[in-house]
Design an enzyme around this catalytic site. Sequence first.
Site, PDB file in Angstrom:
ATOM      1  N   CYS A 186       0.829  -1.208   0.000  1.00 24.59           N
ATOM      2  CA  CYS A 186       0.000   0.000   0.000  1.00 24.59           C
ATOM      3  C   CYS A 186       0.870   1.267   0.000  1.00 24.59           C
ATOM      4  CB  CYS A 186      -0.977  -0.089   1.173  1.00 24.59           C
ATOM      5  SG  CYS A 186      -2.488   0.851   0.927  1.00 24.59           S
TER       6      CYS A 186
ATOM      7  N   ARG B 173     -13.211   5.596  -2.277  1.00 24.75           N
ATOM      8  CA  ARG B 173     -12.084   4.983  -1.615  1.00 24.75           C
ATOM      9  C   ARG B 173     -12.233   3.481  -1.847  1.00 24.75           C
ATOM     10  NH1 ARG B 173      -8.339   6.650   2.209  1.00 24.75           N
ATOM     11  NH2 ARG B 173      -7.480   4.875   3.325  1.00 24.75           N
TER      12      ARG B 173
ATOM     13  N   HIS C 211      -3.532  -5.963   2.416  1.00 23.74           N
ATOM     14  CA  HIS C 211      -3.328  -6.087   3.856  1.00 23.74           C
ATOM     15  C   HIS C 211      -3.974  -7.405   4.285  1.00 23.74           C
ATOM     16  CE1 HIS C 211      -2.268  -1.819   4.023  1.00 23.74           C
ATOM     17  NE2 HIS C 211      -3.352  -1.557   3.327  1.00 23.74           N
TER      18      HIS C 211
HETATM   19  N1  GLN Z   1      -2.587   6.514   2.413  1.00 21.23           N
HETATM   20  C1  GLN Z   1      -2.557   5.721   1.228  1.00 21.23           C
HETATM   21  C2  GLN Z   1      -3.869   5.683   0.490  1.00 21.23           C
HETATM   22  O1  GLN Z   1      -4.903   5.934   1.075  1.00 21.23           O
HETATM   23  C3  GLN Z   1      -2.088   4.337   1.566  1.00 21.23           C
HETATM   24  C4  GLN Z   1      -3.045   3.604   2.462  1.00 21.23           C
HETATM   25  C5  GLN Z   1      -2.410   2.444   3.151  1.00 21.23           C
HETATM   26  O2  GLN Z   1      -1.178   2.273   3.102  1.00 21.23           O
HETATM   27  N2  GLN Z   1      -3.180   1.674   3.865  1.00 21.23           N
HETATM   28  O3  GLN Z   1      -3.882   5.383  -0.687  1.00 21.23           O
END
Ligand code: GLN
Length: 222
Positions: free
Chosen positions: A96, A131, A195
């Site tokens: 990520c 998102r 994740h």
């Molecule tokens: N902050 C980054 C995004 O929202 C990565 C998110 C994360 O690493 N969980 O894309």
Amino acid sequence: MAETIKIAYLYEDLMNTYGDSGDVKILSYLLKEKGYDTQVDNISIDTDVFDAFDYDFLFFGGGQDFEQTVVAKDIMRHRETIKDYIEDERPMLGICGGYQFLGTYYETIGGDTIQCLNILPIHTVFKADSRMIGDTEFETPWGIARAFENHSGRTYFDDNETVEAFGKMVQGYGNNPEDGNEGLRYKNTFGSYSHGPLLKNENIANMFVEKIIENHKTRVSE
Ligand code: GLN
């Protein structure tokens, strides 16, 4: 006496969302089963000198946008050693935010542009409509993997000849809502939005264990 596998966890104290440190714990467990001890070093803002070639594996977990801004202020001093390590086909996994950092830039939900390591030809942008959150499933050359994603950044490849996708989405978004790709592979460096942690998928974990042991053997013979 057992040999020690050395893992560099980049910014462990800042980049560890949704259980990403579990990836390192799973690797340590599987390496132990193969007779190796592991040493995990947190390479962070108070680390003076970091030589990636002192390690058998680099891990870079996910992070919130704020933490990514903090990391961005420090990480450039390690760019050359990380780049040389990647180019030398040594194994690395970025999850990520850690994956996003391998590219050129990341445009956040707040409208900031975070300069990234500029090692691989990818970039990450934000688009207002969604998102990307939820369970994922994707097909890789090492079999099916199941994970969880939560990111606003959409990652695109700028050069499809250099990098390839880690997997093809069966469920969920992966890199972005459009191209069906999950993550990236370049030599022995992998990026992923997974994740959960990702390496609860034993097929994927075993692939990394093999690469890490191979790199360890090369490193100690150098
Ligand atoms: N902050 C980054 C995004 O929202 C990565 C998110 C994360 O690493 N969980 O894309």
